[in-house]
Design a protein around this motif. Structure first.
Motif, mmCIF file in Angstrom:
data_model
loop_
_atom_site.group_PDB
_atom_site.id
_atom_site.type_symbol
_atom_site.label_atom_id
_atom_site.label_comp_id
_atom_site.label_asym_id
_atom_site.label_seq_id
_atom_site.Cartn_x
_atom_site.Cartn_y
_atom_site.Cartn_z
ATOM 1 N N ASN A 95 0.804 -1.224 0.000
ATOM 2 C CA ASN A 95 0.000 0.000 0.000
ATOM 3 C C ASN A 95 0.834 1.270 0.000
ATOM 4 O O ASN A 95 0.306 2.335 0.214
ATOM 5 C CB ASN A 95 -0.896 0.078 1.259
ATOM 6 C CG ASN A 95 -1.977 -0.969 1.212
ATOM 7 O OD1 ASN A 95 -2.498 -1.249 0.139
ATOM 8 N ND2 ASN A 95 -2.291 -1.555 2.347
ATOM 9 N N ASN A 105 2.081 3.135 -2.082
ATOM 10 C CA ASN A 105 1.586 4.225 -2.920
ATOM 11 C C ASN A 105 0.413 3.748 -3.760
ATOM 12 O O ASN A 105 0.066 4.343 -4.761
ATOM 13 C CB ASN A 105 2.708 4.759 -3.811
ATOM 14 C CG ASN A 105 2.874 6.240 -3.612
ATOM 15 O OD1 ASN A 105 1.904 6.908 -3.265
ATOM 16 N ND2 ASN A 105 4.064 6.744 -3.826
ATOM 17 N N GLY A 106 -0.162 2.655 -3.321
ATOM 18 C CA GLY A 106 -1.222 2.045 -4.122
ATOM 19 C C GLY A 106 -2.548 2.752 -3.960
ATOM 20 O O GLY A 106 -2.617 3.916 -3.596
ATOM 21 N N ASP A 107 -3.576 2.025 -4.198
ATOM 22 C CA ASP A 107 -4.907 2.581 -4.192
ATOM 23 C C ASP A 107 -5.405 2.685 -2.755
ATOM 24 O O ASP A 107 -5.610 1.674 -2.091
ATOM 25 C CB ASP A 107 -5.814 1.647 -5.012
ATOM 26 C CG ASP A 107 -7.128 2.319 -5.321
ATOM 27 O OD1 ASP A 107 -7.196 3.554 -5.208
ATOM 28 O OD2 ASP A 107 -8.071 1.599 -5.648
ATOM 29 N N VAL A 108 -5.546 3.879 -2.255
ATOM 30 C CA VAL A 108 -6.070 4.018 -0.901
ATOM 31 C C VAL A 108 -7.380 4.788 -0.958
ATOM 32 O O VAL A 108 -7.611 5.579 -1.869
ATOM 33 C CB VAL A 108 -5.082 4.748 0.045
ATOM 34 C CG1 VAL A 108 -3.834 3.926 0.251
ATOM 35 C CG2 VAL A 108 -4.748 6.121 -0.468
ATOM 36 N N ARG A 109 -8.238 4.519 0.017
ATOM 37 C CA ARG A 109 -9.523 5.221 0.124
ATOM 38 C C ARG A 109 -9.531 5.928 1.468
ATOM 39 O O ARG A 109 -9.634 5.308 2.511
ATOM 40 C CB ARG A 109 -10.678 4.236 -0.004
ATOM 41 C CG ARG A 109 -10.687 3.512 -1.361
ATOM 42 C CD ARG A 109 -11.779 2.460 -1.425
ATOM 43 N NE ARG A 109 -13.129 3.019 -1.279
ATOM 44 C CZ ARG A 109 -13.802 3.601 -2.269
ATOM 45 N NH1 ARG A 109 -13.260 3.686 -3.478
ATOM 46 N NH2 ARG A 109 -15.004 4.078 -2.067
ATOM 47 N N PRO A 147 -6.072 13.817 -3.749
ATOM 48 C CA PRO A 147 -6.030 12.436 -4.254
ATOM 49 C C PRO A 147 -6.267 11.415 -3.148
ATOM 50 O O PRO A 147 -5.683 11.533 -2.067
ATOM 51 C CB PRO A 147 -4.602 12.301 -4.805
ATOM 52 C CG PRO A 147 -4.080 13.679 -4.934
ATOM 53 C CD PRO A 147 -4.845 14.557 -4.022
ATOM 54 N N GLY A 148 -7.117 10.462 -3.426
ATOM 55 C CA GLY A 148 -7.355 9.375 -2.493
ATOM 56 C C GLY A 148 -8.494 9.609 -1.523
ATOM 57 O O GLY A 148 -8.972 8.679 -0.882
ATOM 58 N N VAL A 152 -12.071 9.862 -0.375
ATOM 59 C CA VAL A 152 -13.381 9.473 -0.889
ATOM 60 C C VAL A 152 -14.511 10.022 -0.032
ATOM 61 O O VAL A 152 -15.640 10.150 -0.495
ATOM 62 C CB VAL A 152 -13.516 7.936 -1.036
ATOM 63 C CG1 VAL A 152 -12.568 7.427 -2.112
ATOM 64 C CG2 VAL A 152 -13.255 7.224 0.274
ATOM 65 N N SER A 210 -9.851 2.840 3.590
ATOM 66 C CA SER A 210 -8.651 2.127 4.021
ATOM 67 C C SER A 210 -7.728 3.034 4.838
ATOM 68 O O SER A 210 -6.717 2.586 5.367
ATOM 69 C CB SER A 210 -7.903 1.569 2.820
ATOM 70 O OG SER A 210 -7.491 2.626 1.981
ATOM 71 N N ARG A 261 -1.301 7.752 3.406
ATOM 72 C CA ARG A 261 -1.167 6.834 2.281
ATOM 73 C C ARG A 261 -0.071 5.791 2.539
ATOM 74 O O ARG A 261 -0.179 4.642 2.141
ATOM 75 C CB ARG A 261 -0.811 7.689 1.060
ATOM 76 C CG ARG A 261 -0.663 7.013 -0.238
ATOM 77 C CD ARG A 261 -0.387 8.070 -1.298
ATOM 78 N NE ARG A 261 -1.589 8.817 -1.669
ATOM 79 C CZ ARG A 261 -2.468 8.409 -2.556
ATOM 80 N NH1 ARG A 261 -2.315 7.268 -3.159
ATOM 81 N NH2 ARG A 261 -3.525 9.136 -2.837
#
Lengths: 666, 330, 167
Positions: free
Chosen positions: A5, A7-11, A40-41, A43, A70, A135
């Protein structure tokens, strides 16, 4: 992948708390939430009245479930206050609690700035930093550390005694370490206590004896803590036990040796009677001393100093063989889980205010000297007398000596008003002297204290409001001849007065112990600017310190009376008990760790660790960190020349992203 | 099958990197066998026009050494970037700015004035300076523009791989060329050397105890260097702990401390800052005067910690120098 | 001419136990100070990697403030001493690289010194204001401007060539 995680997809869910008007009054919370929503990120981005309230925390949990968050960022107060609250909320929502980051927009923003636009811009930047940072967060586990059930209590005054007894009665093993030859502290010197006028010895002596006989309390007098290592639950403490040249186990306190001493009379100032009487080189500090054991003053004893004494004391002790001139200083190491520091105060040295004549005029005495004079067990057996043996016909009390004074100590010592009124009443009781109290303000806020003040007034004690300018023996009128004259501006009457008296009592204030700074360092505590030990929070954690497992009680934390000292001692004991009964403490997982493949084995980090947590693995030729010993300062992380040491919760990427974030000017 | 085309180019550097290629010794024959060298100005006669004539991306790899200091070097970097599939920064100067980037402590004016007027060996009463254009007998003569800033190659054009070293050792050069020919290259952007600091392969490693702290710093020329002991143990600054390994410790084997030419590991953003951090934290003194006394043994921090990497350090350059190229300013 | 609306941007690294707590105390005491400082919390000033300071400057900070416990009071025994040692060398390095002394500051502020947080921040903001912007991102861009005309001419040439090919 080492850092999932990263730098991946985080919410990310972002929340900013209004804290009523505390934050919202200065920071435009909806604007910050709207700003964060676009980052960014993110939600979910919300502002809410009280994030720490149950509905606030429920909001986070609900969003975690519904929006599959997340990461969670809350902008509210200091993390030192509510980080744990929100971590718990994340955990309750099913998220690892370390996927959380807190933003301090109250203590560091809304409370310290006035311009709404600037405060809002700062809140945005701080929020941005946390959103960037979170993140990189990773799921972490807290380590549980076992709490050693034994407790060290430092200082055997009333606070230390009460804490030790409370813990001992709860079945815990307690070491009570006292520097002086007897426990009892300042209270043992008092005759009566305000505002009830009950006898100090009558309430203290049973507690002192209880300590001596308590099966769970190990009492070490003539002893000092010299080293403290370890951490909450696992302290290793080294205690220096000074020789008393008398075997505590064998001495029965018959005091035959004192009678037999080659010094026929007391020759040296008696510490307990603040120098008002004399003692021999072999002595017992005071009749009710605990332990009931004599001791030999090595500075005064001919045998200890020169080895050429007839040693008549040995003969007197006969077959008990309690006297032991071969005793040496000993260092004893003990293991404890918690420490209560109750090291008390020292009295203000009245010589520092020369215009009051202490040390110059024999009949200017301090409040503690008068205390010893009025005590029936004191040097005069309770007679209040002048130095020449006469009974005073008039006594003046000067308050706030070394308190509330810009030239000496600014604080109020809190007890001197009441203490002086108590002594004034005792003077009236013991003599028929006129008593005048010179005060700035009478502070009698304790339970029953205002009533005690009323009683003092009714008993004919005079009160003159005004700070005394000077004490002099320069008589200007016949009635002043042979007297001490108090010069004071009577601020109620509105003119300067000269009041002749026979005896003057200086109500000396309390000061931190002379070695408070060393003691504070020993136990890794902080001091306020005045030198009193600093509590973790003045209201919410009044007996805790910034070091877990170290608590403070009594006057080492600040001036207070006996009931308050005992209340604190009980609170400190309860805090220790809470930890002991839980059995373990969860440690912040902010430890450093080494990426084995990356480490070149340069050994630069090893000498930097004060806890010897870093070792060199000879087989692998690499450094390794023992997480159990690491306390998470991160010094080695900053120092690793090849960037091979990392720190949980404070990874390089996390901090670099924070730097980038705080420098975003929206 | 045609042999892959390879180019070498030399920008602001000492020429040691070119030597390093030759240092492959007989192995160079293998390389020459395997590849077609299409451009190598130091060894073969090619002109810029020849390169311009090549189709884009027709060179498999260009190994470019040297920092970028002049407009000509910039132009060549752009040209070779365009013509090459892989542009490889070869050596410390191309990778990090190298020794030439120590000039980033001075303005262009300071440098030109010193070199053309103030050096003890200079006789130049007319104070003539190189100019980018000059008229002579009706002809215009041009020289490349001398830039204000020394740059690493990737500060001018995109770089695919880095081969570190001052100069790169034959071994890592061979390994890199081998990987290139076999198509076994790691993900782009990487340094083609081990990602672990030098101590890992230094023969003196075992002689360093675990409790080294510094009560003084000595410089190599002021002390007798023990041929076997860790330099840090001898109070001599050795950049090894902060420097990527892969050189097989040639300097420490030759009884000189590492000065950092392989640059930092991938985990470090600023090699100098990291070495400074590690070294200073281990200074023995506990008071300000004592600390500064010990640290005075390192008289030139920039030259010590950024000997090869000033251009790629976080600050890049002395920050208050002029930027407009105005010669009137210093 | 410097922008009249310019405000100093200062990044602070405060240790958890002393200076961060002192800043909390300043808040609880409702002291008012300049809003130019943004605090990053670390457990100890010993965690302040010199890279953080350089990175903050390179990313646009006009100043960097490091706050730790007084010497002798470190929660981790001597972390602050290690900071002091690094800081001395870093200051020399920064000086040599043209960064004014007052832009990077190390202060010991204990947990009880909320007033000192205010004093230090206000003083530093004023000092940095007097120095003017450091703004390294802008300087970096200025330095690189010398390459733009060449880059443009190369791009122009490429465009022309591309047109020739398409034609």
């Amino acid at each position: 992948m080492k850092h999932e995680n990263s730098n991946g997809d985080v919410r990310i869910g972002f929340y900013i708390c209004h804290c009523g008007a505390n934050i919202a009054g200065t920071v435009d919370c909806p604007a910050v939430a709207a700003y964060a929503a676009k980052l960014p990120g993110v939600v979910v981005s919300r502002d809410y009245k009280y994030m720490c309230s149950d509905p606030g925390q429920e909001l986070i949990q609900q969003d975690i479930r519904e929006h599959r968050l997340s990461r969670v960022v809350v902008a509210s107060c200091s993390p030192l206050l509510h980080e744990q609250t929100f971590r718990n909320a994340c955990a309750a929502g099913g998220l690892n609690p370390f996927y959380f980051q807190m933003v301090n927009v109250r203590e560091h923003d809304s409370w310290v700035h006035t311009d709404r636009a600037e405060a809002t811009a700062k809140a945005k930047a701080l929020a941005h930093a946390a959103i960037r940072r979170v993140r990189f967060h990773r799921a972490l586990e807290t380590a549980k550390v076992r709490i050693h059930p034994d407790v060290l209590v430092v200082g055997g005054g009333i606070a230390g005694i009460h804490a030790a007894l409370t813990l001992g009665n709860a079945g815990k093993q307690v070491y009570l370490v006292e520097r002086e030859p007897s426990i009892g502290g300042h209270m043992a010197k008092f005759d009566k206590t305000f505002p009830t006028l009950d006898c100090a010895a009558c309430i203290l002596t049973p507690k002192m004896s209880a300590v001596r006989s308590h099966q769970n309390i190990t009492l070490w007098t003539c002893s000092e803590v010299v080293k403290v290592e370890g951490y909450v639950g696992n302290y290793t403490v080294t205690v220096k036990r000074k020789p008393r040249y008398v075997n505590e186990e064998l001495c029965v306190g018959c005091q035959e040796c004192i009678k037999a001493c080659v010094f026929k009379e007391g020759k040296f100032p008696d510490e307990f009677n603040v120098g008002l009487s004399k003692r021999k080189p072999i002595y017992i500090p005071f009749p009710q001393a605990v332990p009931q054991v004599v001791l030999i003053d090595p500075e005064r004893c001919i045998q200890v100093k020169t080895g050429r004494c007839k040693q008549t004391c040995l003969e007197a002790c006969a077959d008990r063989h309690a006297i032991d001139f071969t005793q040496k200083e000993q260092l004893v190491e003990i293991k404890v889980g918690n420490i209560i520091v109750a090291t008390g105060f020292k009295l203000f040295d009245a010589k520092r205010i020369p215009q009051y004549g202490y040390g110059l005029y024999p009949n200017v005495v301090t409040s503690i000297e008068l205390e010893r004079l009025v005590t029936s067990s004191g040097p005069t057996a309770g007679d209040i007398v002048l130095r020449d043996g006469r009974t005073p016909k008039s006594v003046g009390f000067i308050l706030c000596v070394g308190s509330r004074d810009l030239k000496t100590n600014r604080w109020c010592s809190r007890t001197c008003c009441m203490h002086s009124m108590k002594l004034a009443q005792l003077v009236r009781e013991h003599t028929d002297a006129d008593v005048t109290v010179f005060y700035m303000d009478i502070r009698a806020p304790g339970k029953g204290c205002e009533e005690f003040y009323d009683k003092s007034l009714k008993e004919g004690i005079q009160f003159v409001r005004g700070r005394v300018a000077e004490v002099t023996d320069w008589a200007l009128a016949p009635e002043e001849e042979g007297k001490l004259v108090i010069r004071v501006e009577d601020t109620l009457a509105g003119f300067v007065r000269r009041i002749p008296v026979d005896m003057i009592v200086l109500a000396v204030g309390m000061e931190p112990q002379a070695d408070a700074q060393e003691v504070r360092r020993l136990f890794n505590m902080s001091c306020g600017s005045e030198g009193w030990f600093l509590e973790k929070h003045p209201k919410l954690a009044p007996v805790s310190t910034f070091t877990d497992g170290v608590f403070i009680a009594g006057c080492c934390q600040g001036p207070k009376d006996i009931p308050d000292s005992i209340a604190q001692a009980g609170a400190a004991a309860a805090e220790a008990l809470a930890l002991i009964d839980k059995g373990y403490i969860e440690q912040e997982p902010n430890t450093a760790y080494i990426e084995e493949a990356d480490c070149s084995g340069c050994k630069s980090c090893i000498p930097l660790c004060p806890y010897t947590a870093i070792a060199f693995d000879e087989a692998k030729q690499k450094a390794t960190i023992n997480a159990a010993l690491c306390k998470g300062c991160g010094t080695c992380v900053a120092a690793c020349p090849s960037g091979s040491i990392r720190q949980n919760l404070f990874e390089d990427e996390e901090i670099f992203s924070e730097i980038e974030g705080v420098l975003s000017y929206a | 099958m045609p042999k892959p085309k390879i180019a070498f180019y030399w920008c602001a550097s000492c020429g040691g990197c070119e030597e390093a290629v030759v240092d492959l010794a007989e192995d160079i024959l293998g390389v020459v066998e395997a590849v077609d060298i299409v451009f190598w100005p130091v060894a073969m006669d090619f002109k810029k026009k020849d390169v311009e004539a090549m189709p884009d991306q027709s060179i498999v790899a260009t190994l470019l050494n040297g920092a970028i200091r002049t407009s000509e070097q910039e132009e060549m970097a752009h040209l070779l970037r365009r013509k090459s599939q892989f542009l490889i920064a070869y050596g410390a100067c191309a990778q990090l700015g190298g020794i030439p980037s120590l000039a980033n402590q001075f303005s262009r004016e300071q440098l030109l004035r010193y070199v053309y007027e103030e050096t003890p060996t200079m006789v130049n009463d007319a104070k003539t300076r190189p100019q980018s254009t000059f008229q002579n007998n009706g002809h215009t003569v041009t020289l490349p523009e001398f830039r204000n800033v020394v740059r690493a190659l990737d500060q001018v054009v995109g770089v695919d791989y880095y081969i570190p070293g001052c100069p790169p050792t034959p071994k890592i050069t061979k390994a890199a060329v081998g990987a290139l020919l076999e198509g076994k290259l790691p993900p782009k952007g990487g340094v083609l050397a081990p990602d672990i600091a030098l101590c890992d392969q230094c023969p003196r490693k075992a002689t360093k105890p675990t409790n080294v702290s510094f009560t003084e710093f000595k410089r190599p020329h002021t002390t007798h260097l023990d041929p076997g002991k860790c330099f840090l143990t001898q109070s001599v600054v050795c950049m090894g702990p902060a420097t990527r390994g892969g050189c097989e410790a040639v300097c420490t084997r030759g009884n000189m401390p590492c000065s950092g030419c392989f640059g930092p590991t991938s985990r470090v953003r600023d090699q100098g800052a990291k070495m400074l951090s590690s070294l200073c934290a281990n200074v023995a003194s506990k008071d300000e005067g004592g600390i500064s006394g010990i640290l005075s043994g390192i008289p030139d921090p920039v030259g010590t910690f950024y000997r090869y990497g000033l251009a790629k350090s976080l600050l890049r350059r002395k920050v208050d120098l002029p930027t407009d190229g105005d010669r009137a300013k210093s | 001419m410097p922008d009249p609306n310019w405000q100093p941007r200062i990044v602070a690294f405060f240790c958890n136990w002393c200076t961060y707590t002192a800043a909390d105390l300043a808040g609880v005491s409702r002291l008012k100070y300049a809003p130019n400082v943004r605090v990053i919390r670390l457990m100890c000033s010993g965690r302040v990697d010199p890279q953080f300071i350089l990175d903050a400057l390179a990313r646009g900070a006009d100043g960097v403030l490091i706050g730790g416990c007084h010497i002798g009071d470190c929660h981790y025994v001597e972390g602050n001493l290690k900071t002091l040692r690094r800081f001395q060398m870093l200051k020399r390095l920064l000086h040599d690289l043209g960064i004014e002394d007052q832009r990077v500051r190390l202060e010991w502020i204990s947990a009880s010194e909320g007033e000192r947080v205010k004093m230090v921040i206000n003083e530093m903001v004023e000092q940095v204001r007097t120095l003017g912007p450091l703004n390294l991102p802008k300087r970096f861009a200025d330095w690189d401007r010398e390459m733009t005309s060449l880059e443009e001419s190369i791009r122009e040439k490429e465009r022309e060539e591309a047109e020739v090919v398409h034609a």
